[in-house]
Design a protein around this motif. Structure first.
Motif, PDB file in Angstrom:
ATOM      1  N   GLU A 151       3.273  15.539  -3.975  1.00 16.09           N
ATOM      2  CA  GLU A 151       4.747  15.637  -3.973  1.00 16.09           C
ATOM      3  C   GLU A 151       5.291  16.247  -5.256  1.00 16.09           C
ATOM      4  OE1 GLU A 151       5.125  14.913  -0.367  1.00 16.09           O
ATOM      5  OE2 GLU A 151       6.957  14.946  -1.570  1.00 16.09           O
ATOM      6  N   ASP A 152       4.630  16.013  -6.382  1.00 20.03           N
ATOM      7  CA  ASP A 152       5.187  16.495  -7.662  1.00 20.03           C
ATOM      8  C   ASP A 152       4.553  17.800  -8.120  1.00 20.03           C
ATOM      9  OD1 ASP A 152       3.196  14.366  -9.915  1.00 20.03           O
ATOM     10  OD2 ASP A 152       2.689  15.560  -8.131  1.00 20.03           O
ATOM     11  N   TRP A 153       3.880  18.482  -7.194  1.00 20.19           N
ATOM     12  CA  TRP A 153       3.271  19.777  -7.542  1.00 20.19           C
ATOM     13  C   TRP A 153       4.141  20.935  -7.081  1.00 20.19           C
ATOM     14  CZ3 TRP A 153      -2.140  21.697  -8.402  1.00 20.19           C
ATOM     15  CH2 TRP A 153      -2.892  20.779  -9.170  1.00 20.19           C
ATOM     16  N   LYS A 154       3.931  22.084  -7.758  1.00 23.00           N
ATOM     17  CA  LYS A 154       4.588  23.333  -7.354  1.00 23.00           C
ATOM     18  C   LYS A 154       3.533  24.350  -6.953  1.00 23.00           C
ATOM     19  CE  LYS A 154       7.379  23.382 -11.199  1.00 23.00           C
ATOM     20  NZ  LYS A 154       8.306  23.941 -12.191  1.00 23.00           N
ATOM     21  N   MET A 155       3.909  25.249  -6.053  1.00 23.62           N
ATOM     22  CA  MET A 155       3.016  26.358  -5.680  1.00 23.62           C
ATOM     23  C   MET A 155       3.640  27.661  -6.181  1.00 23.62           C
ATOM     24  SD  MET A 155       2.053  27.806  -1.879  1.00 23.62           S
ATOM     25  CE  MET A 155       0.813  26.584  -1.426  1.00 23.62           C
ATOM     26  N   GLY A 178      -7.315  19.907 -10.311  1.00 17.96           N
ATOM     27  CA  GLY A 178      -6.109  19.938 -11.147  1.00 17.96           C
ATOM     28  C   GLY A 178      -5.492  18.564 -11.302  1.00 17.96           C
ATOM     29  N   GLU A 179      -5.491  17.788 -10.225  1.00 20.71           N
ATOM     30  CA  GLU A 179      -4.924  16.425 -10.290  1.00 20.71           C
ATOM     31  C   GLU A 179      -5.678  15.588 -11.322  1.00 20.71           C
ATOM     32  OE1 GLU A 179      -3.187  14.377  -6.576  1.00 20.71           O
ATOM     33  OE2 GLU A 179      -4.849  15.621  -5.813  1.00 20.71           O
ATOM     34  N   GLU A 180      -7.016  15.715 -11.332  1.00 22.41           N
ATOM     35  CA  GLU A 180      -7.827  14.943 -12.296  1.00 22.41           C
ATOM     36  C   GLU A 180      -7.507  15.347 -13.738  1.00 22.41           C
ATOM     37  OE1 GLU A 180     -11.576  15.819  -9.651  1.00 22.41           O
ATOM     38  OE2 GLU A 180     -12.120  14.384 -11.237  1.00 22.41           O
ATOM     39  N   LEU A 181      -7.142  16.608 -13.926  1.00 21.48           N
ATOM     40  CA  LEU A 181      -6.901  17.114 -15.291  1.00 21.48           C
ATOM     41  C   LEU A 181      -5.446  16.938 -15.734  1.00 21.48           C
ATOM     42  CD1 LEU A 181      -8.960  20.417 -14.990  1.00 21.48           C
ATOM     43  CD2 LEU A 181      -9.538  18.447 -16.436  1.00 21.48           C
ATOM     44  N   GLY A 182      -4.563  16.665 -14.747  1.00 20.07           N
ATOM     45  CA  GLY A 182      -3.151  16.474 -15.113  1.00 20.07           C
ATOM     46  C   GLY A 182      -2.294  17.708 -14.894  1.00 20.07           C
ATOM     47  N   HIS A 217      -7.031  19.121 -29.188  1.00 16.50           N
ATOM     48  CA  HIS A 217      -6.458  20.405 -29.609  1.00 16.50           C
ATOM     49  C   HIS A 217      -4.962  20.501 -29.290  1.00 16.50           C
ATOM     50  CE1 HIS A 217     -10.264  22.168 -30.738  1.00 16.50           C
ATOM     51  NE2 HIS A 217     -10.776  22.069 -29.524  1.00 16.50           N
ATOM     52  N   GLY A 218      -4.407  19.436 -28.641  1.00 17.02           N
ATOM     53  CA  GLY A 218      -2.978  19.476 -28.285  1.00 17.02           C
ATOM     54  C   GLY A 218      -2.701  20.429 -27.142  1.00 17.02           C
ATOM     55  N   ILE A 219      -3.667  20.542 -26.215  1.00 16.96           N
ATOM     56  CA  ILE A 219      -3.559  21.480 -25.088  1.00 16.96           C
ATOM     57  C   ILE A 219      -3.381  20.725 -23.780  1.00 16.96           C
ATOM     58  CG2 ILE A 219      -4.869  23.196 -23.742  1.00 16.96           C
ATOM     59  CD1 ILE A 219      -6.353  23.863 -26.374  1.00 16.96           C
ATOM     60  N   VAL A 220      -2.424  21.135 -22.958  1.00 16.36           N
ATOM     61  CA  VAL A 220      -2.240  20.539 -21.628  1.00 16.36           C
ATOM     62  C   VAL A 220      -2.709  21.539 -20.567  1.00 16.36           C
ATOM     63  CG1 VAL A 220      -0.277  19.136 -22.388  1.00 16.36           C
ATOM     64  CG2 VAL A 220       0.131  21.437 -21.420  1.00 16.36           C
ATOM     65  N   PHE A 221      -2.894  21.070 -19.339  1.00  9.04           N
ATOM     66  CA  PHE A 221      -3.377  21.926 -18.250  1.00  9.04           C
ATOM     67  C   PHE A 221      -2.196  22.428 -17.424  1.00  9.04           C
ATOM     68  CE2 PHE A 221      -7.854  21.559 -18.848  1.00  9.04           C
ATOM     69  CZ  PHE A 221      -7.992  20.379 -19.580  1.00  9.04           C
ATOM     70  N   LYS A 267     -10.889  16.579 -20.839  1.00  8.65           N
ATOM     71  CA  LYS A 267      -9.525  16.112 -21.146  1.00  8.65           C
ATOM     72  C   LYS A 267      -9.424  15.681 -22.609  1.00  8.65           C
ATOM     73  CE  LYS A 267      -7.189  13.765 -17.889  1.00  8.65           C
ATOM     74  NZ  LYS A 267      -6.919  12.790 -16.781  1.00  8.65           N
ATOM     75  N   GLU A 268     -10.463  15.059 -23.115  1.00 13.06           N
ATOM     76  CA  GLU A 268     -10.454  14.609 -24.529  1.00 13.06           C
ATOM     77  C   GLU A 268     -10.409  15.815 -25.469  1.00 13.06           C
ATOM     78  OE1 GLU A 268     -12.795  10.559 -23.801  1.00 13.06           O
ATOM     79  OE2 GLU A 268     -13.762  11.984 -25.221  1.00 13.06           O
ATOM     80  N   ILE A 269     -11.242  16.798 -25.185  1.00 16.74           N
ATOM     81  CA  ILE A 269     -11.271  17.990 -26.043  1.00 16.74           C
ATOM     82  C   ILE A 269      -9.896  18.659 -26.029  1.00 16.74           C
ATOM     83  CG2 ILE A 269     -12.225  20.335 -26.290  1.00 16.74           C
ATOM     84  CD1 ILE A 269     -14.843  19.220 -25.053  1.00 16.74           C
ATOM     85  N   ALA A 270      -9.339  18.812 -24.837  1.00 15.09           N
ATOM     86  CA  ALA A 270      -8.015  19.447 -24.724  1.00 15.09           C
ATOM     87  C   ALA A 270      -6.986  18.647 -25.513  1.00 15.09           C
ATOM     88  CB  ALA A 270      -7.620  19.542 -23.257  1.00 15.09           C
ATOM     89  N   GLN A 271      -7.033  17.351 -25.354  1.00 12.23           N
ATOM     90  CA  GLN A 271      -6.062  16.486 -26.053  1.00 12.23           C
ATOM     91  C   GLN A 271      -6.208  16.642 -27.573  1.00 12.23           C
ATOM     92  OE1 GLN A 271      -6.201  12.504 -24.627  1.00 12.23           O
ATOM     93  NE2 GLN A 271      -3.957  12.347 -24.786  1.00 12.23           N
TER      94      GLN A 271
END
Ligand code: LRH
Ligand code: MN
Length: 426
Positions: free
Chosen positions: A210-214, A166-170, A117-121, A111-115
């Motif tokens: 509840e806030d996820w999409k499939m 995925g939940e852990e990564l956001g 680089h300005g990258i979201v999951f 998550k730190e590395i992604a952040q």
């Protein structure tokens, strides 16, 4: 390898001249037509496309695979490569992970590395089309559709595990693509395998936060060559409706039989509020997964024309997930992705130029010729100066591929990583 903002600024200073004149000329022409070019430049600068974690190494086919050197050997290195793409374009600020190819060993570090680089999951992808080494059940004869209940349950549990990661990564969405199908007539009872699939998807949907999409991705064939359970948009649409209001259809451009009118599918799904997102690529024959806009750029423009219309007129459809899904057999994976990002932004920008009011008028008058003239005037506009302006505005390189080469990215990656790495994925 990290490309700093000042290196981009320096590159832009040395590569500035050409596009300014072109931009001024284009702005004058478009402003005369009442088009808000600054508005378009902002929209293009805000447009973010997720990079598939499975397409950062050299792809391959059953006939062979040719490595590229400097390939990422870990999820962390893949995020660094997406960081390079995002530094050069400021339009790839998201990654779509594929599990188990990219299970994060250290979630906090990832998550730190992604952040940094300005990258979201973006959407997580499950994989029930391969048996993992220590698999307890097989997917050989299907996963969510399998007649073998143990295989179905195993596949459902895998999808729930993917959601947990995925939940852990956001991340906030799950893409389900099934290879499930048959190679021969009589092999499957079509109704039973479809009902199994619907029940399995409902089980996953019922456990989804509840806030996820499939996103339910369809495909007509491969790896099965007689029938595929989720073969077309109608089947995906039906299953999404059966699951609930947070289930949608995902359109992979390569998952259509030749000459399918994909833009009409897009319009239909948006009208029904069931279009979830895209896997952008291009193809001439099958699911070739080649560079976006490299074979059918006009078809891509027509798809974005329906998207621009739908985004304005279909509030019932959610914000869309923009993702690339590609495989690189003969191009540098990062250059290929840069070209795909460019093609997506070009098609989007051209679609923003379509005079929708004049088009509606001409359609109302059945002025068929004028309808085509309006579309092709936008399509035949070289919008690249606007995209360069958007990049400059967002601190990206005005010419990402030239910057990629001038900054010797591939050679630097080979120096850092050697030539033996084989990235996980396709
Ligand atoms: C199937 C597909 C799907 C992915 C896979 C990598 O062809 O498009 O989206 O899971 O490619
Ligand atoms: Mn896909």
């Amino acid at each position: 390898m990290k490309i700093t903002a000042d290196r981009i600024l320096e590159f832009n200073k040395n590569n500035h001249s050409s596009f300014k004149t072109e931009l001024d000329f284009l702005k004058n022409r478009l402003t005369k037509k009442g088009i808000d070019t600054e508005g378009i430049i902002s929209k293009v600068a805000d447009f973010q496309v997720a990079i598939p974690s499975w397409a950062l190494g050299a792809g391959g086919t059953r006939f062979g695979r040719f490595s590229y050197g400097g390939e990422p050997a870990s999820l962390e290195q893949k995020l660094d490569d997406i960081g390079v793409l995002h530094a050069l374009t400021q339009s790839s600020g998201a990654v779509s992970l594929h599990i188990p190819w990219d299970i994060p060993n250290d979630v906090k570090a990832v998550k730190e590395i992604a952040q940094n680089h300005g990258i979201v999951f973006d959407a997580m992808n499950s994989n029930t089309f391969q048996d993992q080494p220590n698999a307890e059940e097989t997917y050989k004869y299907g996963s969510l559709s399998a007649v073998n209940e143990a295989s179905r349950d195993y596949a459902v549990q895998h999808n729930l595990d993917v959601i947990k990661i995925g939940e852990e990564l956001g991340s906030k969405s799950l893409t389900v693509w099934l290879a499930d199908g048959a190679n021969f007539p009589g092999q499957n009872n079509f109704q039973r395998v479809l009902q199994n699939t619907e029940n399995s998807l409902k089980s996953i949907y019922g456990e989804m936060p509840e806030d996820w999409k499939m996103f339910i991705e369809y495909k007509p064939y491969e790896p099965n060559f007689y029938s595929t359970v989720i073969q077309d948009w109608g089947t995906s649409f039906m299953l999404a409706n059966a699951c609930g209001e947070r289930a949608f259809t995902l359109v992979d451009l390569g998952h259509h039989l030749p000459n399918t009118n994909i833009e009409q599918i897009v319009a239909t799904l948006m009208l029904k509020g069931k279009l979830g997102g895209f896997h952008f690529n291009d193809s001439k024959y099958g699911d070739d997964d080649i560079t976006v806009g490299s074979i059918k750029p006009y078809a891509l423009f027509l798809i974005f024309n329906e998207l621009v219309y739908g985004i304005k007129n279909n509030p019932q459809n959610p914000d869309l997930a923009w993702m690339i899904d590609a495989s690189h057999n003969t191009k540098d994976p990062l250059e290929d992705l840069l070209q795909s990002l460019e093609a997506i932004l070009i098609a989007y920008t051209q679609a923003l130029l379509v005079d929708q009011n004049a088009l509606k008028q001409a359609q109302q008058e059945n002025d068929v010729v004028t309808c085509q003239e309006i579309l092709q005037d936008a399509y035949r506009t070289d919008v690249r100066p606007l995209i360069k302006a958007a990049r400059e505005k967002s601190g990206a390189a005005v010419n990402p591929i030239k910057a990629y080469r001038d900054l010797q990215v591939r050679n630097t990656l080979i120096k850092e990583r050697g030539t033996k790495n084989q990235a996980t994925g396709l």
